[in-house]
Design a protein around this motif. Sequence first.
Motif, PDB file in Angstrom:
ATOM      1  N   ALA A 105      -3.563 -61.840  22.354  1.00  0.00           N
ATOM      2  CA  ALA A 105      -4.676 -62.083  21.428  1.00  0.00           C
ATOM      3  C   ALA A 105      -5.648 -63.109  22.000  1.00  0.00           C
ATOM      4  O   ALA A 105      -6.872 -62.923  21.949  1.00  0.00           O
ATOM      5  N   LEU A 106      -5.123 -64.183  22.573  1.00  0.00           N
ATOM      6  CA  LEU A 106      -5.986 -65.203  23.170  1.00  0.00           C
ATOM      7  C   LEU A 106      -6.784 -64.600  24.324  1.00  0.00           C
ATOM      8  O   LEU A 106      -7.994 -64.871  24.469  1.00  0.00           O
ATOM      9  N   ALA A 107      -6.131 -63.780  25.119  1.00  0.00           N
ATOM     10  CA  ALA A 107      -6.825 -63.180  26.271  1.00  0.00           C
ATOM     11  C   ALA A 107      -7.893 -62.189  25.811  1.00  0.00           C
ATOM     12  O   ALA A 107      -8.995 -62.138  26.370  1.00  0.00           O
ATOM     13  N   LEU A 108      -7.576 -61.381  24.775  1.00  0.00           N
ATOM     14  CA  LEU A 108      -8.580 -60.430  24.271  1.00  0.00           C
ATOM     15  C   LEU A 108      -9.796 -61.162  23.712  1.00  0.00           C
ATOM     16  O   LEU A 108     -10.921 -60.661  23.771  1.00  0.00           O
ATOM     17  N   LYS A 109      -9.561 -62.344  23.152  1.00  0.00           N
ATOM     18  CA  LYS A 109     -10.667 -63.145  22.624  1.00  0.00           C
ATOM     19  C   LYS A 109     -11.385 -63.945  23.718  1.00  0.00           C
ATOM     20  O   LYS A 109     -12.368 -64.638  23.432  1.00  0.00           O
ATOM     21  N   GLY A 110     -10.814 -63.918  24.917  1.00  0.00           N
ATOM     22  CA  GLY A 110     -11.425 -64.674  26.003  1.00  0.00           C
ATOM     23  C   GLY A 110     -11.274 -66.175  25.873  1.00  0.00           C
ATOM     24  O   GLY A 110     -12.101 -66.937  26.371  1.00  0.00           O
ATOM     25  N   LEU A 111     -10.200 -66.607  25.226  1.00  0.00           N
ATOM     26  CA  LEU A 111      -9.992 -68.031  24.963  1.00  0.00           C
ATOM     27  C   LEU A 111      -9.046 -68.652  25.994  1.00  0.00           C
ATOM     28  O   LEU A 111      -7.933 -68.147  26.208  1.00  0.00           O
ATOM     29  N   GLY A 112      -9.477 -69.721  26.610  1.00  0.00           N
ATOM     30  CA  GLY A 112      -8.604 -70.459  27.508  1.00  0.00           C
ATOM     31  C   GLY A 112      -7.724 -71.416  26.724  1.00  0.00           C
ATOM     32  O   GLY A 112      -8.060 -71.796  25.601  1.00  0.00           O
ATOM     33  N   TYR A 113      -6.590 -71.804  27.296  1.00  0.00           N
ATOM     34  CA  TYR A 113      -5.673 -72.688  26.579  1.00  0.00           C
ATOM     35  C   TYR A 113      -4.723 -73.380  27.550  1.00  0.00           C
ATOM     36  O   TYR A 113      -4.532 -72.931  28.678  1.00  0.00           O
ATOM     37  N   ASP A 114      -4.173 -74.487  27.065  1.00  0.00           N
ATOM     38  CA  ASP A 114      -3.108 -75.172  27.807  1.00  0.00           C
ATOM     39  C   ASP A 114      -1.780 -74.515  27.463  1.00  0.00           C
ATOM     40  O   ASP A 114      -1.480 -74.281  26.289  1.00  0.00           O
ATOM     41  N   PHE A 169     -12.575 -66.555  15.440  1.00  0.00           N
ATOM     42  CA  PHE A 169     -13.398 -66.012  16.529  1.00  0.00           C
ATOM     43  C   PHE A 169     -13.589 -64.513  16.276  1.00  0.00           C
ATOM     44  O   PHE A 169     -12.894 -63.677  16.870  1.00  0.00           O
ATOM     45  N   PRO A 170     -14.512 -64.167  15.377  1.00  0.00           N
ATOM     46  CA  PRO A 170     -14.592 -62.768  14.930  1.00  0.00           C
ATOM     47  C   PRO A 170     -15.108 -61.789  15.989  1.00  0.00           C
ATOM     48  O   PRO A 170     -14.982 -60.577  15.801  1.00  0.00           O
ATOM     49  N   GLU A 171     -15.680 -62.288  17.076  1.00  0.00           N
ATOM     50  CA  GLU A 171     -16.074 -61.351  18.134  1.00  0.00           C
ATOM     51  C   GLU A 171     -14.809 -60.726  18.722  1.00  0.00           C
ATOM     52  O   GLU A 171     -13.764 -61.364  18.766  1.00  0.00           O
ATOM     53  N   THR A 172     -14.926 -59.493  19.210  1.00  0.00           N
ATOM     54  CA  THR A 172     -13.768 -58.726  19.669  1.00  0.00           C
ATOM     55  C   THR A 172     -12.694 -58.722  18.585  1.00  0.00           C
ATOM     56  O   THR A 172     -11.605 -59.273  18.759  1.00  0.00           O
ATOM     57  N   PRO A 173     -12.990 -58.096  17.449  1.00  0.00           N
ATOM     58  CA  PRO A 173     -12.035 -58.115  16.327  1.00  0.00           C
ATOM     59  C   PRO A 173     -10.713 -57.431  16.669  1.00  0.00           C
ATOM     60  O   PRO A 173     -10.689 -56.437  17.399  1.00  0.00           O
ATOM     61  N   LEU A 174      -9.650 -57.976  16.133  1.00  0.00           N
ATOM     62  CA  LEU A 174      -8.309 -57.410  16.333  1.00  0.00           C
ATOM     63  C   LEU A 174      -7.841 -56.648  15.105  1.00  0.00           C
ATOM     64  O   LEU A 174      -6.766 -56.055  15.112  1.00  0.00           O
ATOM     65  N   LEU A 175      -8.638 -56.695  14.041  1.00  0.00           N
ATOM     66  CA  LEU A 175      -8.377 -55.918  12.831  1.00  0.00           C
ATOM     67  C   LEU A 175      -9.650 -55.160  12.471  1.00  0.00           C
ATOM     68  O   LEU A 175     -10.755 -55.648  12.743  1.00  0.00           O
ATOM     69  N   PRO A 176      -9.520 -53.985  11.861  1.00  0.00           N
ATOM     70  CA  PRO A 176     -10.693 -53.202  11.492  1.00  0.00           C
ATOM     71  C   PRO A 176     -11.545 -53.935  10.448  1.00  0.00           C
ATOM     72  O   PRO A 176     -11.074 -54.846   9.764  1.00  0.00           O
ATOM     73  N   ALA A 177     -12.793 -53.487  10.302  1.00  0.00           N
ATOM     74  CA  ALA A 177     -13.722 -54.133   9.375  1.00  0.00           C
ATOM     75  C   ALA A 177     -13.456 -53.733   7.927  1.00  0.00           C
ATOM     76  O   ALA A 177     -13.821 -54.468   7.007  1.00  0.00           O
TER      77      ALA A 177
END
Lengths: 217, 217
Positions: free
Chosen positions: A21-30, A79-87
């Motif tokens: 999920a983090l990768a699909l959102k393009g989010l970096g993390y420790d 982070f609603p861009e690249t949604p992981l659930l339908p609208a």
Amino acid sequence: MTTIRLHSYFRSSTSVRVRVALALKGLGYDYVAWNLRADEHRSRSYLDINAQGFVPALEMDGLVLTQSLPIIEYLDERFPETPLLPADSAGRARVRSLAAMVASDLHPLNNLRVLRHLESQYGADQASQAAWFRHWTRATLDPLEAVLAQSEHVGRFCHGDQPGLADICLFAQMLNNRRFGVDESAWPTLARIHKACCDLSAFDSARPERQVDAVHR
Amino acid sequence: MTTIRLHSYFRSSTSVRVRVALALKGLGYDYVAWNLRADEHRSRSYLDINAQGFVPALEMDGLVLTQSLPIIEYLDERFPETPLLPADSAGRARVRSLAAMVASDLHPLNNLRVLRHLESQYGADQASQAAWFRHWTRATLDPLEAVLAQSEHVGRFCHGDQPGLADICLFAQMLNNRRFGVDESAWPTLARIHKACCDLSAFDSARPERQVDAVHR
């Protein structure tokens, strides 16, 4: 941008979900690794983060988020861009239900603490534990295949042509299946969707063997 | 107003959850009973409704909704009055996580199909099944008590003074606990919240013994 810290174990199926999920959102993390085989998740220092002693836990926005699906729902709201659930509500109900089949009916029966308990209580050896694993995997993936094979909503992924919460749960489960020698030939739709996931770098990057704490053996 | 049809079994913990949610929302519905002890949920006629063969399933808006938590999320989106989840993302993540502790980590290990499988695979008798039930109940409710006892968000219920998704899951679990003789003395916060639920007619009306298919013995 908020700082995100993921408490994780490379092989944990629920940690795989959140990493995808983090990768699909393009989010970096420790990445903070806790070795489940060494019971580090039962240490005082980890229990102070998550009293349940489970990975993953996600720290962000001054919160400590626990439980993989609620974490992913939070990320999707935040982070609603690249949604992981339908609208639409109907679509969300469908995707959440597919995800729950794996997350509530399958995975909880087959994780490490349960296999260990079978061994201590009933003397279940490795072969017996693997049989248990395969039994519950089939009990969910047989109907999941039936549901997906006949659904008009299935596309390249479980719901249309974009990956989401249901695909995330399926992907993590299928990785586990291979460790226990589960025969996947009865689930062509699941295998096809899993392949579509594997082809995406966000899923590939979340694999156990790609993590810094991976043990190769 | 849409017609709502609930496929249910009086004693099913996941059916209890949906019945509470419907009652909290003030929604009337047709009750369709399936006798799990007689394996009616494995019949062709039920599998045509839900390929997984589980209750509950909820028919409304031309949909067949499955999985109790996704059903409740749908009801909450469709009928936003009397919300079952907080208005803020952090609150929703917290409530969903508390609910998932029961719905993903506890209940799936202790339901009828698992106890039956323990009996057939490992010869687990009633006493052994009850010990299994108590083990996994404690494994989740001990940390749940710890989380709630120290949380600033707890009020009369798990999150503030209105009942919601986490209370629904807790209520259904506590009813089950009593059938298996679980000692609740280590969980004063859970007991207090359970009592607050019992005092509400919406929870009371969802009890197994209040259903038309209840078997009293």
